[in-house]
Scaffold this active site. Structure first.
Site, PDB file in Angstrom:
ATOM      1  N   CYS A   1       0.819  -1.222   0.000  1.00 36.48           N
ATOM      2  CA  CYS A   1       0.000   0.000   0.000  1.00 36.48           C
ATOM      3  C   CYS A   1       0.850   1.269   0.000  1.00 36.48           C
ATOM      4  O   CYS A   1       0.330   2.360  -0.213  1.00 36.48           O
ATOM      5  CB  CYS A   1      -0.948  -0.002   1.187  1.00 36.48           C
ATOM      6  SG  CYS A   1      -1.947  -1.481   1.265  1.00 36.48           S
TER       7      CYS A   1
ATOM      8  N   HIS B   1      -3.269   7.134   2.281  1.00 43.12           N
ATOM      9  CA  HIS B   1      -3.741   5.815   1.862  1.00 43.12           C
ATOM     10  C   HIS B   1      -5.113   5.556   2.487  1.00 43.12           C
ATOM     11  O   HIS B   1      -5.312   5.793   3.681  1.00 43.12           O
ATOM     12  CB  HIS B   1      -2.724   4.754   2.295  1.00 43.12           C
ATOM     13  CG  HIS B   1      -3.198   3.363   2.108  1.00 43.12           C
ATOM     14  ND1 HIS B   1      -3.755   2.936   0.927  1.00 43.12           N
ATOM     15  CD2 HIS B   1      -3.227   2.301   2.951  1.00 43.12           C
ATOM     16  CE1 HIS B   1      -4.102   1.668   1.048  1.00 43.12           C
ATOM     17  NE2 HIS B   1      -3.795   1.250   2.266  1.00 43.12           N
TER      18      HIS B   1
ATOM     19  N   ASN C   1     -10.115  -0.122   0.104  1.00 44.62           N
ATOM     20  CA  ASN C   1      -8.653  -0.030   0.126  1.00 44.62           C
ATOM     21  C   ASN C   1      -8.098  -0.627  -1.168  1.00 44.62           C
ATOM     22  O   ASN C   1      -8.245  -1.822  -1.406  1.00 44.62           O
ATOM     23  CB  ASN C   1      -8.150  -0.803   1.361  1.00 44.62           C
ATOM     24  CG  ASN C   1      -6.644  -0.848   1.468  1.00 44.62           C
ATOM     25  OD1 ASN C   1      -5.932  -0.560   0.522  1.00 44.62           O
ATOM     26  ND2 ASN C   1      -6.158  -1.227   2.641  1.00 44.62           N
TER      27      ASN C   1
HETATM   28  N1  COA Z   1     -18.716  -8.659   9.240  1.00 48.79           N
HETATM   29  C1  COA Z   1     -19.208  -8.987  10.452  1.00 48.79           C
HETATM   30  N2  COA Z   1     -18.424  -9.376  11.474  1.00 48.79           N
HETATM   31  C2  COA Z   1     -17.095  -9.443  11.250  1.00 48.79           C
HETATM   32  C3  COA Z   1     -16.528  -9.132   9.992  1.00 48.79           C
HETATM   33  C4  COA Z   1     -17.405  -8.734   8.955  1.00 48.79           C
HETATM   34  N3  COA Z   1     -16.963  -8.410   7.735  1.00 48.79           N
HETATM   35  N4  COA Z   1     -15.203  -9.295  10.081  1.00 48.79           N
HETATM   36  C5  COA Z   1     -14.918  -9.685  11.326  1.00 48.79           C
HETATM   37  N5  COA Z   1     -16.056  -9.794  12.031  1.00 48.79           N
HETATM   38  C6  COA Z   1     -16.226 -10.172  13.422  1.00 48.79           C
HETATM   39  C7  COA Z   1     -15.090 -11.010  13.950  1.00 48.79           C
HETATM   40  O1  COA Z   1     -15.290 -12.371  13.646  1.00 48.79           O
HETATM   41  C8  COA Z   1     -15.153 -10.728  15.446  1.00 48.79           C
HETATM   42  O2  COA Z   1     -16.156 -11.539  15.983  1.00 48.79           O
HETATM   43  P1  COA Z   1     -15.949 -12.255  17.413  1.00 48.79           P
HETATM   44  O3  COA Z   1     -15.737 -11.124  18.389  1.00 48.79           O
HETATM   45  O4  COA Z   1     -17.220 -12.983  17.599  1.00 48.79           O
HETATM   46  O5  COA Z   1     -14.744 -13.106  17.228  1.00 48.79           O
HETATM   47  C9  COA Z   1     -15.669  -9.303  15.507  1.00 48.79           C
HETATM   48  O6  COA Z   1     -16.218  -9.005  14.237  1.00 48.79           O
HETATM   49  C10 COA Z   1     -14.606  -8.278  15.875  1.00 48.79           C
HETATM   50  O7  COA Z   1     -13.518  -8.448  15.055  1.00 48.79           O
HETATM   51  P2  COA Z   1     -12.219  -7.576  15.289  1.00 48.79           P
HETATM   52  O8  COA Z   1     -11.142  -8.116  14.391  1.00 48.79           O
HETATM   53  O9  COA Z   1     -11.923  -7.453  16.755  1.00 48.79           O
HETATM   54  O10 COA Z   1     -12.719  -6.161  14.798  1.00 48.79           O
HETATM   55  P3  COA Z   1     -11.930  -4.795  14.810  1.00 48.79           P
HETATM   56  O11 COA Z   1     -12.723  -3.833  15.587  1.00 48.79           O
HETATM   57  O12 COA Z   1     -10.479  -4.962  15.128  1.00 48.79           O
HETATM   58  O13 COA Z   1     -12.016  -4.369  13.290  1.00 48.79           O
HETATM   59  C11 COA Z   1     -10.743  -4.281  11.260  1.00 48.79           C
HETATM   60  C12 COA Z   1     -11.413  -5.173  12.294  1.00 48.79           C
HETATM   61  C13 COA Z   1     -10.114  -5.204  10.200  1.00 48.79           C
HETATM   62  C14 COA Z   1     -11.811  -3.422  10.593  1.00 48.79           C
HETATM   63  C15 COA Z   1      -9.690  -3.399  11.947  1.00 48.79           C
HETATM   64  O14 COA Z   1      -8.833  -4.182  12.752  1.00 48.79           O
HETATM   65  C16 COA Z   1      -8.868  -2.647  10.957  1.00 48.79           C
HETATM   66  O15 COA Z   1      -9.371  -1.826  10.236  1.00 48.79           O
HETATM   67  N6  COA Z   1      -7.538  -2.886  10.916  1.00 48.79           N
HETATM   68  C17 COA Z   1      -6.688  -2.280   9.946  1.00 48.79           C
HETATM   69  C18 COA Z   1      -6.737  -3.124   8.717  1.00 48.79           C
HETATM   70  C19 COA Z   1      -6.245  -2.419   7.510  1.00 48.79           C
HETATM   71  O16 COA Z   1      -6.649  -1.333   7.233  1.00 48.79           O
HETATM   72  N7  COA Z   1      -5.379  -3.105   6.764  1.00 48.79           N
HETATM   73  C20 COA Z   1      -4.831  -2.638   5.562  1.00 48.79           C
HETATM   74  C21 COA Z   1      -3.768  -1.645   5.874  1.00 48.79           C
HETATM   75  S1  COA Z   1      -2.912  -1.261   4.438  1.00 48.79           S
END
Ligand code: COA
Length: 321
Positions: free
Chosen positions: A111, A248, A278
């Protein structure tokens, strides 16, 4: 001598997929995706190749810069999802554009790729080796997603952006930083195809993107503000002198956190992640083109461009428009 962006372009696939569309094929919801990421829709390539998207973006950038493809000295393409392992996206683009006098190679910094490619172009221009460079960032990430993994596939989209850079006495890139932390690379991973030489058992198989979302989130909110401040210092400017921060487009919460840490209002952070998701290396040049087409960039404006992502990698540049 400075390196100035003289033209921009972008292309998105025709097929727009909303969060509601995804909720029909995955256990997810518009509410979950929107509230955690800010993303409402993304474009996914169905008819398009990455080469066709990059060529459409490049033609717009060349038109604005009034450069004929035959005048190009160099094509740099940032991508991790080219149509082929070889030839590279940049070589395929050279063929599509008829840019027969250019050298061409790809850069993979995920990215941050567009920032690394732009900074490479800057070094070539400052050295005097090349004058007319096409810098492209683009992805068809949908080919690398596990469409059963709702925690990653909802975040990403496809598309390409392009910029033509030329030497300029007064305007252009003023300062840049780039960095990498390979020791933490497993946070965002996509293996290549497995080695299947005759001496390895069970060698075949493909893998998809896997991500520790919270690790990547923490990395981004800590690293990006630091990189931006360092680049602004290198440019000899104060943060109040920056008109726009083109970041980004991974997640609105990351952008809000950067805005808060830098004490800069969100109005200075344009976004298009709502409709694009993204797009990794495509994200910064596509957003730059969108705001250019909206007339948000004025001669003399100071702009920050910043990318971050897998590797881990990060890069920021400060420029005068
Ligand atoms: N829809 C519904 N539920 C979802 C889901 C989706 N698409 N994806 C994950 N979940 C669930 C998980 O299974 C988890 O359930 P559980 O608590 O029963 O296990 C719950 O949602 C919480 O997941 P979690 O990973 O703790 O959520 P989060 O608040 O950390 O958000 C991201 C997840 C990915 C949105 C967040 O971590 C993020 O944005 N990270 C940066 C990622 C990024 O931008 N990467 C690219 C950088 S270049």
């Amino acid at each position: 001598m400075k390196t100035r962006i003289c033209g921009t372009g972008s292309a998105l696939p025709k097929r727009k997929v909303t969060n509601d569309d995804l909720s029909k094929i995955l256990d997810t919801s518009d509410e979950w995706i929107r509230s955690r990421t800010g993303i409402c829709a993304r474009h996914l390539a169905v008819e398009e190749s990455l080469t066709s998207l990059a060529a459409d973006a490049a033609k717009e950038a060349l038109d604005e810069a009034k450069i004929n493809p035959r005048e190009l000295d160099l094509i740099l393409a940032a991508t991790l999802s080219a149509d082929h392992l070889v030839p590279s996206l940049s070589c395929e683009l050279q063929r599509e554009l008829g840019a027969e006098n250019a050298a061409a190679f790809d850069i993979n910094a995920a990215c941050s790729g567009f920032l690394f490619a732009l900074q490479t172009a800057d070094v070539y221009i400052k050295s005097g080796q090349y004058q007319k460079i096409l810098v492209v960032g683009g992805e068809i990430l949908s080919r690398l997603m596990d469409w059963n993994d709702r925690s990653t596939c909802v975040l990403f989209g496809d598309g390409a952006g392009a910029a033509v850079v030329l030497p300029d006495e007064t305007s252009g890139i003023l300062g840049s930083v780039q960095g990498s932390d390979g020791a933490r690379g497993e946070a965002l991973l996509c293996e290549n195809r497995k080695n299947n030489n005759p001496y390895i058992a069970n060698g075949t198989g493909l893998s998809y993107v896997s991500m520790n979302g919270q690790e990547v989130y923490k990395f981004a909110v800590r690293t990006v503000p630091k990189a931006i401040l360092e680049a602004i210092k290198k440019a000899g400017l104060a943060i109040e002198e920056i008109d726009l921060f083109v970041l980004h487009q991974a997640n609105i919460r990351i952008i809000e956190s950067v805005s808060k840490r830098l004490k800069v209002p969100m109005e200075k952070f344009p976004t298009n992640l709502e409709s694009c998701g993204n797009i990794s290396a495509g994200s910064v040049p596509i957003l730059l083109d969108h705001i250019n087409k909206k007339g948000m960039l004025h001669k003399g404006d100071h702009i920050v461009l910043a990318g971050f992502g897998a590797g881990l990698t990060w890069g920021a540049s400060v420029l005068t428009w």
